[in-house]
Design a protein around this motif. Structure first.
Motif, PDB file in Angstrom:
ATOM      1  N   MET A 243       4.333 -30.326 -25.917  1.00 23.35           N
ATOM      2  CA  MET A 243       4.549 -30.771 -24.538  1.00 23.35           C
ATOM      3  C   MET A 243       3.263 -31.325 -23.911  1.00 23.35           C
ATOM      4  O   MET A 243       3.318 -32.081 -22.940  1.00 23.35           O
ATOM      5  CB  MET A 243       5.082 -29.606 -23.692  1.00 23.35           C
ATOM      6  N   SER A 268       7.062 -29.491 -31.478  1.00 21.05           N
ATOM      7  CA  SER A 268       7.503 -28.164 -31.049  1.00 21.05           C
ATOM      8  C   SER A 268       8.928 -28.270 -30.497  1.00 21.05           C
ATOM      9  O   SER A 268       9.450 -29.369 -30.303  1.00 21.05           O
ATOM     10  CB  SER A 268       6.549 -27.627 -29.979  1.00 21.05           C
ATOM     11  N   GLN A 282      11.669 -30.724 -35.708  1.00 18.87           N
ATOM     12  CA  GLN A 282      11.159 -29.495 -35.087  1.00 18.87           C
ATOM     13  C   GLN A 282      10.559 -28.549 -36.111  1.00 18.87           C
ATOM     14  O   GLN A 282      11.154 -28.269 -37.146  1.00 18.87           O
ATOM     15  CB  GLN A 282      12.283 -28.780 -34.349  1.00 18.87           C
ATOM     16  N   ILE A 283       9.378 -28.023 -35.764  1.00 21.07           N
ATOM     17  CA  ILE A 283       8.684 -27.071 -36.640  1.00 21.07           C
ATOM     18  C   ILE A 283       8.710 -25.701 -35.968  1.00 21.07           C
ATOM     19  O   ILE A 283       8.460 -25.603 -34.765  1.00 21.07           O
ATOM     20  CB  ILE A 283       7.222 -27.521 -36.854  1.00 21.07           C
ATOM     21  N   THR A 286      13.004 -21.762 -35.428  1.00 19.27           N
ATOM     22  CA  THR A 286      14.359 -22.338 -35.444  1.00 19.27           C
ATOM     23  C   THR A 286      14.335 -23.794 -35.901  1.00 19.27           C
ATOM     24  O   THR A 286      15.325 -24.503 -35.785  1.00 19.27           O
ATOM     25  CB  THR A 286      15.008 -22.227 -34.046  1.00 19.27           C
ATOM     26  N   SER A 301       0.944 -25.225 -27.727  1.00 23.16           N
ATOM     27  CA  SER A 301       0.286 -23.999 -27.258  1.00 23.16           C
ATOM     28  C   SER A 301       0.095 -22.974 -28.370  1.00 23.16           C
ATOM     29  O   SER A 301      -0.855 -22.198 -28.328  1.00 23.16           O
ATOM     30  CB  SER A 301       1.108 -23.379 -26.117  1.00 23.16           C
ATOM     31  N   GLN A 305       6.917 -18.394 -31.944  1.00 25.15           N
ATOM     32  CA  GLN A 305       8.025 -19.061 -32.654  1.00 25.15           C
ATOM     33  C   GLN A 305       7.545 -20.336 -33.340  1.00 25.15           C
ATOM     34  O   GLN A 305       8.164 -20.785 -34.304  1.00 25.15           O
ATOM     35  CB  GLN A 305       9.161 -19.406 -31.683  1.00 25.15           C
ATOM     36  N   ASN A 320      -6.227 -28.998 -28.076  1.00 23.85           N
ATOM     37  CA  ASN A 320      -5.602 -28.478 -26.862  1.00 23.85           C
ATOM     38  C   ASN A 320      -6.639 -28.464 -25.740  1.00 23.85           C
ATOM     39  O   ASN A 320      -7.792 -28.093 -25.961  1.00 23.85           O
ATOM     40  CB  ASN A 320      -5.080 -27.046 -27.135  1.00 23.85           C
ATOM     41  N   ASP A 338      -8.584 -33.472 -24.656  1.00 22.69           N
ATOM     42  CA  ASP A 338      -7.338 -34.170 -24.340  1.00 22.69           C
ATOM     43  C   ASP A 338      -6.818 -34.895 -25.599  1.00 22.69           C
ATOM     44  O   ASP A 338      -7.453 -35.832 -26.089  1.00 22.69           O
ATOM     45  CB  ASP A 338      -7.645 -35.176 -23.210  1.00 22.69           C
ATOM     46  N   ALA A 339      -5.649 -34.461 -26.082  1.00 28.26           N
ATOM     47  CA  ALA A 339      -5.097 -35.057 -27.315  1.00 28.26           C
ATOM     48  C   ALA A 339      -4.734 -36.530 -27.101  1.00 28.26           C
ATOM     49  O   ALA A 339      -4.792 -37.318 -28.048  1.00 28.26           O
ATOM     50  CB  ALA A 339      -3.865 -34.272 -27.757  1.00 28.26           C
TER      51      ALA A 339
HETATM   52  P1  FAD Z   1       3.852 -25.632 -24.031  1.00 24.61           P
HETATM   53  O1  FAD Z   1       4.008 -24.175 -24.207  1.00 24.61           O
HETATM   54  O2  FAD Z   1       4.242 -26.201 -22.703  1.00 24.61           O
HETATM   55  O3  FAD Z   1       2.335 -25.975 -24.346  1.00 24.61           O
HETATM   56  C1  FAD Z   1       1.751 -27.207 -24.183  1.00 24.61           C
HETATM   57  C2  FAD Z   1       0.301 -27.082 -24.567  1.00 24.61           C
HETATM   58  O4  FAD Z   1      -0.325 -28.339 -24.440  1.00 24.61           O
HETATM   59  C3  FAD Z   1      -0.485 -26.121 -23.671  1.00 24.61           C
HETATM   60  O5  FAD Z   1      -1.185 -25.186 -24.494  1.00 24.61           O
HETATM   61  C4  FAD Z   1      -1.466 -27.016 -22.917  1.00 24.61           C
HETATM   62  O6  FAD Z   1      -2.717 -26.385 -22.701  1.00 24.61           O
HETATM   63  C5  FAD Z   1      -1.617 -28.176 -23.870  1.00 24.61           C
HETATM   64  N1  FAD Z   1      -1.946 -29.447 -23.247  1.00 24.61           N
HETATM   65  C6  FAD Z   1      -1.540 -29.970 -22.062  1.00 24.61           C
HETATM   66  N2  FAD Z   1      -1.999 -31.212 -21.906  1.00 24.61           N
HETATM   67  C7  FAD Z   1      -2.735 -31.494 -23.009  1.00 24.61           C
HETATM   68  C8  FAD Z   1      -3.453 -32.631 -23.448  1.00 24.61           C
HETATM   69  N3  FAD Z   1      -3.515 -33.752 -22.724  1.00 24.61           N
HETATM   70  N4  FAD Z   1      -4.084 -32.565 -24.629  1.00 24.61           N
HETATM   71  C9  FAD Z   1      -4.037 -31.440 -25.402  1.00 24.61           C
HETATM   72  N5  FAD Z   1      -3.363 -30.347 -25.019  1.00 24.61           N
HETATM   73  C10 FAD Z   1      -2.710 -30.365 -23.861  1.00 24.61           C
HETATM   74  N6  FAD Z   1       9.080 -23.410 -30.446  1.00 24.61           N
HETATM   75  C11 FAD Z   1       8.767 -24.165 -31.497  1.00 24.61           C
HETATM   76  O7  FAD Z   1       7.792 -24.953 -31.454  1.00 24.61           O
HETATM   77  N7  FAD Z   1       9.518 -24.123 -32.649  1.00 24.61           N
HETATM   78  C12 FAD Z   1      10.571 -23.289 -32.797  1.00 24.61           C
HETATM   79  O8  FAD Z   1      11.220 -23.287 -33.843  1.00 24.61           O
HETATM   80  C13 FAD Z   1      10.925 -22.459 -31.683  1.00 24.61           C
HETATM   81  N8  FAD Z   1      11.965 -21.610 -31.760  1.00 24.61           N
HETATM   82  C14 FAD Z   1      12.235 -20.800 -30.698  1.00 24.61           C
HETATM   83  C15 FAD Z   1      13.270 -19.852 -30.809  1.00 24.61           C
HETATM   84  C16 FAD Z   1      13.550 -19.016 -29.758  1.00 24.61           C
HETATM   85  C17 FAD Z   1      14.668 -18.045 -29.924  1.00 24.61           C
HETATM   86  C18 FAD Z   1      12.788 -19.104 -28.567  1.00 24.61           C
HETATM   87  C19 FAD Z   1      13.073 -18.165 -27.427  1.00 24.61           C
HETATM   88  C20 FAD Z   1      11.785 -20.020 -28.440  1.00 24.61           C
HETATM   89  C21 FAD Z   1      11.499 -20.893 -29.496  1.00 24.61           C
HETATM   90  N9  FAD Z   1      10.477 -21.836 -29.398  1.00 24.61           N
HETATM   91  C22 FAD Z   1      10.144 -22.577 -30.490  1.00 24.61           C
HETATM   92  C23 FAD Z   1       9.786 -22.123 -28.116  1.00 24.61           C
HETATM   93  C24 FAD Z   1       8.430 -21.458 -28.013  1.00 24.61           C
HETATM   94  O9  FAD Z   1       8.566 -20.172 -27.470  1.00 24.61           O
HETATM   95  C25 FAD Z   1       7.506 -22.282 -27.070  1.00 24.61           C
HETATM   96  O10 FAD Z   1       8.158 -22.408 -25.814  1.00 24.61           O
HETATM   97  C26 FAD Z   1       7.183 -23.661 -27.587  1.00 24.61           C
HETATM   98  O11 FAD Z   1       6.673 -23.591 -28.897  1.00 24.61           O
HETATM   99  C27 FAD Z   1       6.138 -24.315 -26.672  1.00 24.61           C
HETATM  100  O12 FAD Z   1       6.012 -25.649 -27.008  1.00 24.61           O
HETATM  101  P2  FAD Z   1       4.662 -26.447 -26.672  1.00 24.61           P
HETATM  102  O13 FAD Z   1       3.525 -25.688 -27.210  1.00 24.61           O
HETATM  103  O14 FAD Z   1       4.872 -27.851 -27.095  1.00 24.61           O
HETATM  104  O15 FAD Z   1       4.693 -26.459 -25.083  1.00 24.61           O
END
Ligand code: FAD
Length: 364
Positions: A243, A268, A282-283, A286, A301, A305, A320, A338-339
């Motif tokens: 995200m 993610s 998706q990695i 799930t 992040s 999961q 990150n 910043d990615a």
């Molecule tokens: P976020 O948690 O929103 O993190 C975004 C990160 O980006 C933050 O660390 C932030 O600091 C960083 N960031 C922001 N801007 C920048 C920038 N410009 N440059 C660099 N970094 C930046 N998740 C999975 O990935 N895979 C799964 O298979 C999976 N299965 C799940 C199963 C269940 C039952 C549940 C409940 C959840 C599951 N999730 C899964 C979701 C998981 O819990 C997290 O919500 C998800 O991994 C978060 O995705 P993210 O890191 O992309 O987003």
């Protein structure tokens, strides 16, 4: 008021194994093959099955199903090279292509004939479909999507898998029924060493099947290699975005870097939920489990999961902006920046190292 009874423990849950299950012996792995193409998870499971069989002091069996002459003998020979002692060759024209009903009947008949104590399958589309049906017809327990398998002191299979959304691990036992069944996703277990001159014993088995009694009919066979699905699970290099990339358009930065590195790209889960990339990218728990030599995670992040799907990577590079992001707890190289700015710079740096021929191929 009567006192609250103590919680059930493993010991209290275990009854004496019924007499008719006592003769169950040996560890089996279902080899997933379609017209000679074996899914590599079968070899990963043979590696794991070998350890369980050695601990129990029993044979490791490979179950190979298919139409006569449809690659079954070759798959059995390969199963020996990956550790099987015996291969159950289950051939029948009705088994030429996978159908739940015919395969479930064949495996059930084989299990009832030879009585294995443990039966493992890959948690692929086919394996999940088959395992559930076989466990249901055999009236036994099945633990799906295991991340760890072990044998307890009393010889029971301890099947560990994530629970409560991946925040906890639980170990599940099938104490009073046989066989003890489990599925494991591709790339969760390491690939065992292949020993080219290893051989074993073949046990042919002709199941009692009849095409007329199978309701599902096959109209057309489309091999997986003809589909354009991603090869994420088996890629040596994977670049993924989360995200933190902030928009669907910014995923082009991930794709560009992946392309220069000859890598696969992934993401993610929320990225899929936003519709920025398809679910097959998706990695994580799930999504796909990956075991690349190099994993570059940008704007992810590192939630538990996601972590469970990537921690088999040899080298994890995390980008990150938040230096306290959980991903830095398990990344081998952390870059707090910043990615969106770093990805294009990395792409250019790697592009500059390509040979003119490689650059032409990329442009073409
Ligand atoms: P976020 O948690 O929103 O993190 C975004 C990160 O980006 C933050 O660390 C932030 O600091 C960083 N960031 C922001 N801007 C920048 C920038 N410009 N440059 C660099 N970094 C930046 N998740 C999975 O990935 N895979 C799964 O298979 C999976 N299965 C799940 C199963 C269940 C039952 C549940 C409940 C959840 C599951 N999730 C899964 C979701 C998981 O819990 C997290 O919500 C998800 O991994 C978060 O995705 P993210 O890191 O992309 O987003």
């Amino acid at each position: 008021m009567s006192p609250t009874p103590p919680p059930a423990t493993r010991a209290s849950a275990k009854k004496e194994l019924p007499e008719h299950f006592r003769g169950y012996k040996h560890v089996w792995v279902c080899v997933e093959q379609e017209r000679g193409d074996v899914h590599p998870v079968s070899w990963e499971l043979l590696g794991e099955g070998r350890k369980l069989a050695d601990k129990l002091g029993v044979e490791l069996g490979a179950v190979v199903l298919g139409g006569p002459g449809e690659g079954t003998k070759e798959a059995a020979a390969e199963a020996f090279r990956f550790g099987a002692d015996v291969a159950y060759l289950v051939e029948h024209p009705v088994l030429t292509d996978y159908r739940n009903e015919s395969y479930a009947k064949a495996v059930t008949q084989l299990v009832n004939a030879y009585k294995p104590e443990i039966l493992l399958l890959g948690a692929t589309n086919l394996g999940r479909d088959l395992a559930g049906s076989v466990a249901t017809t055999l009236l036994t327990g099945l633990t799906a999507d295991c991340t760890e398998l072990a044998v307890d002191a009393d010889g029971s299979l301890a099947a560990t898998r994530p629970t409560f959304g991946g925040s906890l691990l639980c170990t599940i036992y099938t104490l009073n029924y046989r066989p003890q069944m489990a599925t494991v996703r591709p790339r969760v277990m390491p690939m065992p060493e292949r020993v080219a001159d290893r051989v074993g014993r073949v046990v042919p088995f002709t199941p009692d099947l009849d095409e007329d009694s199978i309701i599902t009919k096959l109209l057309r066979f489309i091999p997986d290699r003809d589909s354009n699905k991603s090869n994420l699970a088996f890629a040596d290099v994977v670049v993924a975005g989360g995200m933190g990339l902030q928009s669907a358009e910014n995923f082009q930065l991930v794709k560009n870097l992946a392309s220069v590195l000859g890598a696969e790209y992934g993401c993610s889960r929320p990225v899929v939920q936003k519709g920025w990339l398809p679910a097959e990218r998706q990695i994580g728990q799930t999504g796909k489990t990956i075991r690349p030599k190099l994993y570059i995670a940008a704007g992810i992040s590192g939630a538990i999961q996601h972590r469970v799907g990537v921690e088999g990577a040899d080298c994890i590079v995390a980008i990150n902006t938040d230096k306290n992001a959980p991903i830095f707890d398990f990344a081998h190289i952390g870059i707090a920046t910043d990615a969106i700015r770093l990805l294009p710079a990395l792409t250019e740096a790697f592009r500059a190292r390509l040979s003119p021929h490689q650059r032409d191929r990329l442009a073409g």
